[in-house]
Design an enzyme around this catalytic site. Sequence first.
Site, PDB file in Angstrom:
ATOM      1  N   ASP A 114       0.998  -1.302   0.042  1.00 56.83           N
ATOM      2  CA  ASP A 114       0.026   0.106   0.144  1.00 56.83           C
ATOM      3  C   ASP A 114       0.811   1.442   0.122  1.00 56.83           C
ATOM      4  OD1 ASP A 114      -2.074  -1.956   0.193  1.00 56.83           O
ATOM      5  OD2 ASP A 114      -2.722  -1.079   2.060  1.00 56.83           O
ATOM      6  N   ASP A 167      -4.554  -0.578  -1.802  1.00 55.47           N
ATOM      7  CA  ASP A 167      -5.859  -0.598  -1.186  1.00 55.47           C
ATOM      8  C   ASP A 167      -6.714   0.130  -1.998  1.00 55.47           C
ATOM      9  OD1 ASP A 167      -6.722  -1.287   1.626  1.00 55.47           O
ATOM     10  OD2 ASP A 167      -6.984   0.877   1.919  1.00 55.47           O
ATOM     11  N   HIS A 193     -10.726   0.772  -2.851  1.00 51.68           N
ATOM     12  CA  HIS A 193     -12.077   0.814  -2.212  1.00 51.68           C
ATOM     13  C   HIS A 193     -13.132   1.527  -3.033  1.00 51.68           C
ATOM     14  CE1 HIS A 193     -10.315  -0.500   1.760  1.00 51.68           C
ATOM     15  NE2 HIS A 193      -9.947   0.965   1.670  1.00 51.68           N
ATOM     16  N   HIS A 245     -17.470   2.636   0.762  1.00 53.16           N
ATOM     17  CA  HIS A 245     -17.011   1.411   1.433  1.00 53.16           C
ATOM     18  C   HIS A 245     -17.161   1.586   3.120  1.00 53.16           C
ATOM     19  CE1 HIS A 245     -13.904  -1.378   2.818  1.00 53.16           C
ATOM     20  NE2 HIS A 245     -14.352  -1.906   1.823  1.00 53.16           N
ATOM     21  N   HIS A 274     -10.566   6.840   1.964  1.00 49.49           N
ATOM     22  CA  HIS A 274      -9.327   6.713   1.285  1.00 49.49           C
ATOM     23  C   HIS A 274      -9.252   5.689   0.265  1.00 49.49           C
ATOM     24  CE1 HIS A 274      -9.426   3.674   4.404  1.00 49.49           C
ATOM     25  NE2 HIS A 274      -8.488   2.949   3.528  1.00 49.49           N
ATOM     26  N   LYS A 322      -7.063  -4.903  -2.946  1.00 50.13           N
ATOM     27  CA  LYS A 322      -7.757  -5.379  -1.993  1.00 50.13           C
ATOM     28  C   LYS A 322      -8.720  -4.423  -1.081  1.00 50.13           C
ATOM     29  CE  LYS A 322      -3.997  -4.357   1.062  1.00 50.13           C
ATOM     30  NZ  LYS A 322      -4.654  -3.362   2.089  1.00 50.13           N
ATOM     31  N   CYS A 348      -1.950  -2.804   7.887  1.00 53.33           N
ATOM     32  CA  CYS A 348      -1.977  -3.798   6.441  1.00 53.33           C
ATOM     33  C   CYS A 348      -0.494  -4.370   6.428  1.00 53.33           C
ATOM     34  CB  CYS A 348      -2.104  -3.076   5.243  1.00 53.33           C
ATOM     35  SG  CYS A 348      -3.835  -2.529   5.342  1.00 53.33           S
TER      36      CYS A 348
HETATM   37  C1  VGL Z   1      -4.716   0.598   5.662  1.00 55.62           C
HETATM   38  C2  VGL Z   1      -6.414   1.414   7.132  1.00 55.62           C
HETATM   39  C3  VGL Z   1      -7.230   1.255   6.160  1.00 55.62           C
HETATM   40  C4  VGL Z   1      -3.113   0.117   5.706  1.00 55.62           C
HETATM   41  C5  VGL Z   1      -5.456   0.365   4.598  1.00 55.62           C
HETATM   42  O1  VGL Z   1      -2.879   0.043   4.570  1.00 55.62           O
HETATM   43  O2  VGL Z   1      -2.477   0.050   6.769  1.00 55.62           O
HETATM   44  N1  VGL Z   1      -4.958   0.981   6.946  1.00 55.62           N
HETATM   45  N2  VGL Z   1      -7.035   0.709   4.959  1.00 55.62           N
HETATM   46 ZN    ZN Z   2      -8.133   0.886   3.386  1.00 57.55          ZN
END
Ligand code: VGL
Ligand code: ZN
Length: 201
Positions: A12, A50, A52, A56, A84, A109, A154
């Site tokens: 990410d 990431d 969404h 979401h 986000h 994801k 993550c």
């Molecule tokens: C993440 C919060 C929400 C991450 C992703 O990449 O750690 N954290 N979505």
């Molecule tokens: Zn996320």
Amino acid sequence: MNDVTEALIVIDVQNDFCPGGALAVEGGDEIIPRINRLMQEVPVVVLTQDWHPEEHSSFAALHGQAPFSQIDMPYGPQTLWPSHCVWGSKGAEFHPHLDIDPADLVIRKGFRPQIDSYSAFFENDHKTPTGLAGYLRERGITDLTLVGLALDFCVAWSAIDAVKLGFNVRVLEGACRAIDLGGSLAAARAAMIDAGVALEV
Ligand code: VGL
Ligand code: ZN
């Protein structure tokens, strides 16, 4: 014969997790030069993204609640985040300094509206697979190095799942940055050590 057994999993490294982004992780962009070098050294590179939909269920705004509060979802407790990494947005793109060309695979994801997915391997129900384990196994990969954002969400969830799936896993903490929400960093480090993840600098 397959003598390639090691993969680098870059978690990410997207605009929204870097300074100026919607869910900015402090110093998130500082890790990029090292990750770019690692991508030249490790034979197999996987990037996660990431990704969404606009509505979401992990987004606080959808529930009329404050960001960083918690709710109970059918699959367990869920932290609510500022919106986000909305697919197609600038924030969801990889950071422009990340050298994405060496990547063999980009795995997205969090694209199902009703369930979040921190881990690169399973959604937050810990049951629904992303397909990454099958990809790695089919390529004969046994050893994983994880880097990226955020260390306490993550990266940690991915590392712990990877050990459970039978991979040898190390996390390079110096090539990660954390959100550190209410002690989440200390908890994630303890959980990783407990699971058998090797934490290296
Ligand atoms: C993440 C919060 C929400 C991450 C992703 O990449 O750690 N954290 N979505
Ligand atoms: Zn996320």
